[in-house]
Enzyme design. Sequence first.
Site, mmCIF file in Angstrom:
data_model
loop_
_atom_site.group_PDB
_atom_site.id
_atom_site.type_symbol
_atom_site.label_atom_id
_atom_site.label_comp_id
_atom_site.label_asym_id
_atom_site.label_seq_id
_atom_site.Cartn_x
_atom_site.Cartn_y
_atom_site.Cartn_z
ATOM 1 C CE LYS A 1 0.093 3.153 5.069
ATOM 2 N NZ LYS A 1 -0.188 3.532 6.521
ATOM 3 N N GLY B 1 1.884 1.887 10.520
ATOM 4 C CA GLY B 1 3.099 3.291 10.580
ATOM 5 C C GLY B 1 3.601 3.329 12.051
ATOM 6 C CG ASN C 1 -1.951 0.938 1.480
ATOM 7 O OD1 ASN C 1 -2.125 2.293 0.309
ATOM 8 N ND2 ASN C 1 -2.289 2.025 2.513
ATOM 9 C CB SER D 1 4.924 -2.173 12.130
ATOM 10 O OG SER D 1 4.493 -0.508 12.812
ATOM 11 C CG HIS E 1 -5.757 1.958 4.843
ATOM 12 N ND1 HIS E 1 -5.505 3.024 5.958
ATOM 13 C CD2 HIS E 1 -5.030 1.177 4.996
ATOM 14 C CE1 HIS E 1 -3.623 2.635 6.301
ATOM 15 N NE2 HIS E 1 -3.955 1.594 6.174
ATOM 16 C CD GLU F 1 -2.885 5.917 6.927
ATOM 17 O OE1 GLU F 1 -2.803 5.747 5.719
ATOM 18 O OE2 GLU F 1 -1.484 5.333 7.683
ATOM 19 C CD GLU G 1 -3.872 -2.361 7.182
ATOM 20 O OE1 GLU G 1 -2.542 -2.591 6.763
ATOM 21 O OE2 GLU G 1 -4.634 -1.636 6.984
HETATM 22 C C1 PEP Z 1 -0.712 0.245 5.619
HETATM 23 O O1 PEP Z 1 -0.810 1.710 5.519
HETATM 24 O O2 PEP Z 1 -2.483 -0.206 5.479
HETATM 25 C C2 PEP Z 1 0.026 -0.622 7.057
HETATM 26 C C3 PEP Z 1 0.557 -1.518 7.222
HETATM 27 O O3 PEP Z 1 1.271 0.404 6.694
HETATM 28 P P1 PEP Z 1 2.417 0.021 7.797
HETATM 29 O O4 PEP Z 1 3.457 -0.935 6.984
HETATM 30 O O5 PEP Z 1 4.092 1.391 7.449
HETATM 31 O O6 PEP Z 1 2.131 0.497 9.277
#
Ligand code: PEP
Length: 244
Positions: free
Chosen positions: A11, A167, A9, A203, A89, A91, A161
Amino acid sequence: MAQKLVVGNWKLNGSLAANEALFGAIGAVAGVDAAVCVPFPYLAQAASSLRGLALGAQTVSEFQTGAYTGEVSAEMLAELGCRYVIVGHSERRSLFGEDDAAVGRKAAAALRAGLAPIVCVGESLAEREAGRALDVVGRQLDAVSAVIGASALARVVVAYEPVWAIGTGRAASVDEAQVVHAGIRGWLAGRGAAAARVLYGGSVKADNAAALFATPGIDGGLIGGASLAARDFMAICRAAASGA
Ligand code: PEP
């Protein structure tokens, strides 16, 4: 057992030049399904430059056509070669006001166009500390099922998630992830959708991917930051291949 699925992803990142370098440095890994979800303007570039990876987008309109300025339909994404689209997501939920019902409608739009929605679910830190992680995830999944119908759930990819892991550099531990993945698997199985893949996201890095992917109930990963570095993304794909 089905191959694991690793989805990047990106972003809000990328440029034509940077993308070209990244596309040149990532490729298919035997024994794993991989995809990247890029910003809309880069879909055509990705479709022509990606080698052996599937393509996806990061959100989609619930509408098919009409006076919806700024929206992008699932049919447009399919026409550009997408196989996947991320919906819900955290976000999008927290920054753009997408509620559970809207996530369900977006998942339905994706399915209508033949795309696999990657439905993101997960609890906040406060919800986890209150012992409500499974309740929250169940509520989010129920909302999607209410719109698309249980018979369509097998065509959905679920991404667990936890919001506190996205993040932050603090991935869920294997034990934490396993409990929620078991809950999601039970929820899916109870609706005749045991075959649906359930990814972990939050992460995931090259050094923790193997342990997470070896965890029962985890069928792959949704990768944010680490998907922007070819070496890391490829290492995560290799970890998924060996953990299949
Ligand atoms: C994400 O944005 O879906 C995500 C898992 O980000 P990160 O791997 O940076 O934590």
